[in-house]
Structures are given as C-alpha cells and as structure tokens.
Design an enzyme around this catalytic site. Sequence first.
Site, PDB file in Angstrom:
ATOM      1  N   ARG A 199       5.739 -27.474  -2.779  1.00 18.35           N
ATOM      2  CA  ARG A 199       5.912 -26.507  -1.690  1.00 18.35           C
ATOM      3  C   ARG A 199       5.403 -27.083  -0.378  1.00 18.35           C
ATOM      4  O   ARG A 199       6.007 -26.899   0.679  1.00 18.35           O
ATOM      5  CB  ARG A 199       5.213 -25.201  -2.014  1.00 18.35           C
ATOM      6  CG  ARG A 199       6.238 -24.090  -1.943  1.00 18.35           C
ATOM      7  CD  ARG A 199       5.617 -22.773  -2.033  1.00 18.35           C
ATOM      8  NE  ARG A 199       5.999 -22.142  -3.284  1.00 18.35           N
ATOM      9  CZ  ARG A 199       5.847 -20.853  -3.489  1.00 18.35           C
ATOM     10  NH1 ARG A 199       5.339 -20.083  -2.551  1.00 18.35           N
ATOM     11  NH2 ARG A 199       6.200 -20.323  -4.638  1.00 18.35           N
ATOM     12  N   VAL A 249      -5.342  -4.067   2.181  1.00 21.82           N
ATOM     13  CA  VAL A 249      -5.148  -4.699   3.492  1.00 21.82           C
ATOM     14  C   VAL A 249      -5.048  -6.202   3.265  1.00 21.82           C
ATOM     15  O   VAL A 249      -5.260  -6.688   2.149  1.00 21.82           O
ATOM     16  CB  VAL A 249      -6.311  -4.364   4.463  1.00 21.82           C
ATOM     17  CG1 VAL A 249      -6.388  -2.870   4.701  1.00 21.82           C
ATOM     18  CG2 VAL A 249      -7.649  -4.886   3.945  1.00 21.82           C
ATOM     19  N   SER A 308       0.503  -7.114  -9.290  1.00 20.61           N
ATOM     20  CA  SER A 308       1.696  -7.966  -9.165  1.00 20.61           C
ATOM     21  C   SER A 308       2.971  -7.164  -9.354  1.00 20.61           C
ATOM     22  O   SER A 308       3.000  -6.186 -10.097  1.00 20.61           O
ATOM     23  CB  SER A 308       1.664  -9.085 -10.203  1.00 20.61           C
ATOM     24  OG  SER A 308       2.857  -9.835 -10.124  1.00 20.61           O
ATOM     25  N   LYS A 328      -5.197 -12.790 -11.502  1.00 20.95           N
ATOM     26  CA  LYS A 328      -4.040 -12.645 -10.584  1.00 20.95           C
ATOM     27  C   LYS A 328      -3.722 -13.989  -9.907  1.00 20.95           C
ATOM     28  O   LYS A 328      -2.551 -14.346  -9.718  1.00 20.95           O
ATOM     29  CB  LYS A 328      -4.318 -11.557  -9.541  1.00 20.95           C
ATOM     30  CG  LYS A 328      -3.211 -11.423  -8.471  1.00 20.95           C
ATOM     31  CD  LYS A 328      -1.907 -10.990  -9.103  1.00 20.95           C
ATOM     32  CE  LYS A 328      -0.645 -10.963  -8.310  1.00 20.95           C
ATOM     33  NZ  LYS A 328      -0.440 -11.357  -7.007  1.00 20.95           N
ATOM     34  N   GLU A 369       3.384 -18.598 -11.578  1.00 24.40           N
ATOM     35  CA  GLU A 369       4.597 -18.186 -10.836  1.00 24.40           C
ATOM     36  C   GLU A 369       5.140 -19.366 -10.006  1.00 24.40           C
ATOM     37  O   GLU A 369       6.345 -19.633 -10.003  1.00 24.40           O
ATOM     38  CB  GLU A 369       4.218 -17.005  -9.931  1.00 24.40           C
ATOM     39  CG  GLU A 369       5.277 -16.537  -8.955  1.00 24.40           C
ATOM     40  CD  GLU A 369       4.702 -15.467  -7.988  1.00 24.40           C
ATOM     41  OE1 GLU A 369       4.222 -14.431  -8.473  1.00 24.40           O
ATOM     42  OE2 GLU A 369       4.733 -15.690  -6.761  1.00 24.40           O
ATOM     43  N   ARG A 376     -15.127 -49.132 -14.947  1.00 22.86           N
ATOM     44  CA  ARG A 376     -16.302 -48.497 -14.334  1.00 22.86           C
ATOM     45  C   ARG A 376     -17.564 -49.289 -14.657  1.00 22.86           C
ATOM     46  O   ARG A 376     -18.460 -49.444 -13.847  1.00 22.86           O
ATOM     47  CB  ARG A 376     -16.452 -47.051 -14.827  1.00 22.86           C
ATOM     48  CG  ARG A 376     -15.373 -46.108 -14.328  1.00 22.86           C
ATOM     49  CD  ARG A 376     -15.491 -44.735 -14.962  1.00 22.86           C
ATOM     50  NE  ARG A 376     -16.596 -43.954 -14.453  1.00 22.86           N
ATOM     51  CZ  ARG A 376     -17.621 -43.526 -15.167  1.00 22.86           C
ATOM     52  NH1 ARG A 376     -17.683 -43.797 -16.452  1.00 22.86           N
ATOM     53  NH2 ARG A 376     -18.586 -42.825 -14.623  1.00 22.86           N
ATOM     54  N   HIS A 393      -1.975 -16.046 -12.389  1.00 24.50           N
ATOM     55  CA  HIS A 393      -0.613 -15.507 -12.499  1.00 24.50           C
ATOM     56  C   HIS A 393       0.269 -16.151 -11.420  1.00 24.50           C
ATOM     57  O   HIS A 393       1.376 -16.605 -11.680  1.00 24.50           O
ATOM     58  CB  HIS A 393      -0.624 -13.987 -12.330  1.00 24.50           C
ATOM     59  CG  HIS A 393       0.735 -13.389 -12.075  1.00 24.50           C
ATOM     60  ND1 HIS A 393       1.334 -13.432 -10.832  1.00 24.50           N
ATOM     61  CD2 HIS A 393       1.621 -12.790 -12.895  1.00 24.50           C
ATOM     62  CE1 HIS A 393       2.532 -12.877 -10.902  1.00 24.50           C
ATOM     63  NE2 HIS A 393       2.718 -12.468 -12.140  1.00 24.50           N
ATOM     64  N   ASN A 394      -0.252 -16.185 -10.218  1.00 21.61           N
ATOM     65  CA  ASN A 394       0.535 -16.742  -9.117  1.00 21.61           C
ATOM     66  C   ASN A 394       0.723 -18.251  -9.257  1.00 21.61           C
ATOM     67  O   ASN A 394       1.780 -18.775  -8.904  1.00 21.61           O
ATOM     68  CB  ASN A 394      -0.104 -16.390  -7.772  1.00 21.61           C
ATOM     69  CG  ASN A 394       0.182 -14.958  -7.362  1.00 21.61           C
ATOM     70  OD1 ASN A 394       0.436 -14.108  -8.214  1.00 21.61           O
ATOM     71  ND2 ASN A 394       0.147 -14.678  -6.085  1.00 21.61           N
ATOM     72  N   GLY A 428       0.814  -1.213   0.000  1.00 22.28           N
ATOM     73  CA  GLY A 428       0.000   0.000   0.000  1.00 22.28           C
ATOM     74  C   GLY A 428       0.847   1.261   0.000  1.00 22.28           C
ATOM     75  O   GLY A 428       0.591   2.202  -0.768  1.00 22.28           O
TER      76      GLY A 428
END
Length: 472
Positions: free
Chosen positions: A289, A76, A130, A184, A191, A447, A187-188, A15
């Site tokens: 991760r 925020v 970003s 976004k 990334e 199946r 995008h991440n 911010g």
Amino acid sequence: MKKADIGLIGLGVMGANLAMNIAEKGFRVAVFNRTTTRIDTFVEEAGPLAGNIVACKSLEALTVAIERPRPIIVMVQAGAAVDEQIAALRPLLGSDDIIIDAGNANFRDTRRRMAEIADSGPHFIGMGVSGGEEGARHGPSIMVGGPEEAYRRIEPVLEAIAARFEGEPCQAWLGPDGAGHFVKTIHNGIEYADMQMIAEVYGILRDGHGLSAREIAPVFAKWNEGRLNSYLIEITAAVLSATDSGTGKPMVEIILDRAGQKGTGRWSAIEAQSLGIPATAIEAAVAARSLSAMKDEREAAEQRFGALQPGAQPADEQALAVLEQALLAGKIVAYAQGFAVMAAASREFGWNLPLGTVARIWRAGCIIRSQFLDEIAEAFDNAREVENLLMTPAFSALIESSQSHLRRVVARSAEAGLPVPALSAALAHFDTFRRARGTANLIQAQRDFFGAHGFERVDREGTGHHGEWHQA
Ligand code: 6PG
C-alpha cells in the site's frame, strides 16, 4: 420523560449508523455531536426511529439524559479527539459510569487511557467495531476489551445491535485492557493481507492473462460460491462489474492505483515485530500500500526499466482453479500469522484471548467475514492446545493440498515480472516454517565471527560456544 439507556457522542458516518441501529433495537439512545447542527439533521434522518432518540445539545444535557450508571459510546476520530472527549466527559461522570471508545484506537492509547482513569473512574472500555457504514447500521462485529463487569452492563445492547451468524451475535468480551482494540487492529491487518492478495490475483488476470475487468468479475463471482466465499471476494466481483457512467468504462479502470491507509494495518505489522512474531503477509500488504502511494516514483521507474509486456496466457478452467487454490493457501498463511500475533500478545499482556471466539465473532458483520472463519473457529475448538492455525489438523490438511498451487502462481508471476508480494511472502513463510533445519546456523556463525556473540551447538549443551574462525 424516560431516561436513555445509553449515550453516543459523534454523529459521523459510523456513529450515526450505530445510533440508528441502537434505536431500532428498542433502546433509547441520547446523542451528541460537537457540531450541533448535525444533531438536528440526524434526528430528521432517523424518521420513525426518532422516538428512541434523545437529541442533546451539550455534553451536560447528554449526561443528564441517561439512566445511571451511564454507558456512553464515543465514536470520534481516533487519536487526540478521544483524549479531548474523555477530558470533557470525566467531570460530568461518576465512578460507576462507562466510557466506551468505539473508534479504531491504537491499543496502546487504550491501555494508557484505562490506566489514567483507573483510580477515580469512570470505567473505560475499548471496543473495536467492524463492518463499515452498513455494518454499523444493520449489525457490526464487536470486539470488546476492558473491565468485564462494565461490559456485562452493556452486553444486552451489544448483543442486540451486533451482526448474527446462524443466530449467534458477533460480539464478545475478549479480555481486559486493550484486548478489544488489539483484536480489531489485527482484524484490519488481516483485512489488508486479504485485500492485497485479491488485488495480486486481479493483477495476474489483468496483466498476465490479458482479461478485462468485465471478464474478471465473473471469476471472483464464481469463487465466491466456493471455498473462498467471503464478503471481500463478493464485493470484488461487484466492484469489477461496475461501470463509470461518465466514460462507460469499468469503474476500476478510472480509479487511480494509489491507496490510502489510516494506520491499523501498519500497527499490526509494528506490533507483530515488537512481539517477535512473523506476520510477513500482513507486512507485505502494508508495504504494497505504501508503494502504491509512490505513484510518481513508480512512473519514473517504469520509464527507466521499461513497461511490463502484457501477457495473454489462456485463462482456462485449469489456470483459474490453480489461482483459486493459490489464493486460498495465501489466505491461510495470512490468517495463521494474524492469529499467531494475537496469541503472542495475549501471553505478553496476560489477556487470555479466546482465539476461537475471535474467529466466531468475525464470521459475520466485519469486513473479513466469511465461511472460512467458521472453519477457523471450529479448527481452534477442535484443537484447543494448538495455537498455530497451520498446525490444526483441519488447516494443515488444507495448506498441504493448496500449497503447490501457491508455489506455481508465485513462480510463474516472478518469471513474468508480475508483483505478488503478499502471496510470495505467504509462500516463503510456509517454506521456512516447515523446514526443521534452516539456515540460521550460518547467521549464528557470522555473528560469532564478527562479534563473538557465541552460538549453540547441535551436539552439546550451552549457548556460549565460539568458532575457530581466524585460522589463516
Ligand atoms: C472495518 C474496517 C474499517 C475501515 C478501516 C480502513 O473493519 O470496518 O477495517 O475499520 O474501513 O479503517 O482502513 P484503511 O483506511 O487503513 O484502509
């Protein structure tokens, strides 16, 4: 006193830098922060830019300070804090004002918030930003979703503060609703895949070729001058060259191999699954991760199964060229998957997402910025009817020429016990995708065998065929 052009709430790292960026571009920005002492330090830090900053010690003061209709950026922490902020602002705003959530919100929250305030206003915009601290200060990539007319009112500010690629501002209105925050998120997700694949190649160089961080750094620096040129490759070279002054060791060697995550990568994988779109390279990166965080369990497993024997394969020019091409091939698949998820979401939610524009506003400012994205934008522009990046003429040629290198790297890594989850997921995706007759005929048969689910036949119409399974 002249009223402010825009407001900004939340003077954390992102911010504060965004507010400085806005002030520097000549707009007056009214700022507020819940911990009000931060407002004073911020104004001090602003130095000569303070002339364009209106420090407000309450939300009421902030709303009074801005020219109507009032656009207010909320920066925020994503989640409950955004809802609280909206609730506090609404009684102070009119139906024409605009709340802009610029955090990393889950697009489902953005959709909910928009729906909640749609009747009585104010307008609500979900805006992905970003580029980290540096981007926010000097030019981020900005992905906007929400009512277009509200966006048009803030467009001049966004255009001024966004990063530029060959003069073109990296910001755009991408669609109504949660489109901006969805883009976004993807995008991440991309990334995550990009970073994971780079880390896998680092692992091959370190553990398969026995190179030190200082020896690996120039490899990435050289790749940054070629096809892989990108911010993430550039910073990888810089990171690998950095030394810890306390120990004299390379920085990367004193950093624990346990990475955190805030959620956007995971959301990408979840949304891909919800939409039924394979995004396996992204999923593998998210899972890697999570596995990285299980440090104690990994240590116990190494005790149980034995440590990897360090390799000393020569890292000659040819080996490095193969790795470079493998990374390129893996990256193509990861990006293709990310764009396919966006195309599917666009259909599902009726956004009409302009994929070429998405690639264009990612060319500068954001974390995955690269030359490669310019090629993606061009590929989509030149093949407007094609949604799958792998099937655009430009990228089908590129994956065709690089896939054998990816295959070689994945095969050798598997034999050596070097984990390459994202690269191998990318290869598996390509191999499955390119195969006209796969193996789901057997799945269908299974199946039908255990659950009489029925199947389609290759030689007759209809979906409800059954097999003669129990023939003794
Ligand atoms: C960006 C970054 C930014 C942030 C991520 C990191 O585009 O500027 O992606 O959004 O660095 O939140 O995410 P993780 O903490 O999940 O790695």
